[in-house]
Scaffold this active site. Structure first.
Site, PDB file in Angstrom:
ATOM      1  N   HIS A 218      -7.410   4.276  -2.573  1.00 26.43           N
ATOM      2  CA  HIS A 218      -8.584   3.839  -3.335  1.00 26.43           C
ATOM      3  C   HIS A 218      -8.879   2.357  -3.160  1.00 26.43           C
ATOM      4  CE1 HIS A 218      -6.465   1.600  -6.574  1.00 26.43           C
ATOM      5  NE2 HIS A 218      -5.483   2.446  -6.315  1.00 26.43           N
ATOM      6  N   ASP A 219     -10.158   2.045  -3.078  1.00 28.31           N
ATOM      7  CA  ASP A 219     -10.660   0.659  -3.031  1.00 28.31           C
ATOM      8  C   ASP A 219     -10.231  -0.108  -1.789  1.00 28.31           C
ATOM      9  OD1 ASP A 219     -12.031   0.227  -5.793  1.00 28.31           O
ATOM     10  OD2 ASP A 219     -10.117   1.139  -6.305  1.00 28.31           O
TER      11      ASP A 219
END
Length: 311
Positions: A218-219
């Site tokens: 994620h991210d």
């Protein structure tokens, strides 16, 4: 994650049922994790070790579990459980939307794009021109895919972040309200998994090529013209700059930067930020030239021990 319009501090406090410090009309425009916050954002913190980092960040609203002194120009949301209340806000502004078809009615699919059978394309997905999405690909809500992108069979874009809080009753997941962005001219192999951001975006930069069976957390931000070979796992919140080459079975720790032009040899385990243009190998990874020297020295140990015995 930006809200559809600004909210007042009092409105947000009422949404999550907590007290606040600051003007009740203090404007709030969104919410984000600490590494991507901007003025007008809410950031949450629930451990004293990170209080200063959150209070001194770009965020102007801090969701915190202690009534501390409020920095000038900022506001506080005082909660007994900031993790829980951050989840409440994500659930309010980015609730899960069930699908009733394989390709959502509001999905945008560009001219010349081919969607092979048995694909799932979620709500509010945008796919550009001249793409090929092979069979059994799943593209979760809100993903943005550019032009001339190829995604091979079985790949999943937009699954939830692997982000949990350990509670006595079990692990509590931080809800994901971000999305996945795939820029132009990207190729993604079969059975890859690219997780959505918690509040921001997981991005694969223009011209980057991914082999089969790669995990992107994620991210994480992958730059332009990167090459990533199969069975590589990159954790969340990593920045991979442009023209990076990562060979097979590499593992990358969260929150670091792989600098421009870095090369990571196969089966390396990287736990630190790299220097631009250098090559790394081993686990823990270090500059390849030094690692190969050490390996050569180690091979000489039996010979050295034999010589010592003969003295």
């Amino acid at each position: 994650m930006k809200f559809p319009h600004s909210y007042s501090l009092k409105q947000i406090a009422n949404l999550i049922g907590c007290n606040f410090v600051g003007s009740e009309d203090f404007e709030i425009f969104g919410m984000n994790e600490i590494h991507v916050v901007e003025p007008g954002d809410i950031v949450f913190v629930d451990h004293p070790k990170y209080y200063d980092k959150a209070l001194e960040s770009a965020a102007t609203i801090v969701l915190i579990n202690k009534n501390v002194e409020c920095p000038e120009g900022k506001a506080l949301l005082i909660s007994d459980d900031p993790f829980r209340d951050f989840n409440k806000l994500t659930q309010h502004f980015k609730p899960f939307r069930a699908s009733d078809s394989s390709i959502a009615s509001d999905a945008i699919i560009g001219e010349g794009t081919v969607i092979q059978p048995n694909c799932f394309i979620g709500n509010n997905v945008s796919i550009g021109n001249n793409c090929v999405i092979h069979s059994n690909v799943s593209i979760y809500d809100d993903a943005i895919i550019g032009d001339n992108v190829t995604i091979h069979a079985g790949t999943v874009l937009g699954a939830s972040a692997f982000y949990y809080k350990n509670r006595p009753e079990g692990y509590d997941q931080l809800k994901s309200g971000g999305c996945v962005i795939i820029e132009d001219n990207v190729d993604i192999g079969a059975l890859c998994t690219i997780d959505r951001g918690v509040t921001g975006n997981t991005t694969i930069g223009e011209g980057t090529k991914l082999d089969n069976q790669i995990q992107i957390g994620h991210d994480t931000l992958i730059g332009k013209k990167c090459l990533i070979a199969s069975q590589t796992g990159i954790a969340g919140c990593v920045v991979v700059e442009d023209n990076v080459t990562i060979w097979g079975q590499v593992g990358v720790k969260s929150g670091i930067t792989i600098s421009k032009g870095t090369v990571l040899y196969a089966q390396s385990g990287l736990g630190h930020t790299t220097d631009e243009g250098k090559t790394y190998f081993g686990s823990p990874a270090q500059e390849a030239r030094e690692q190969f020297k050490e390996m050569a020295y180690i091979k000489k140990i039996p010979e050295i021990l034999q010589k010592l015995k003969n003295l």
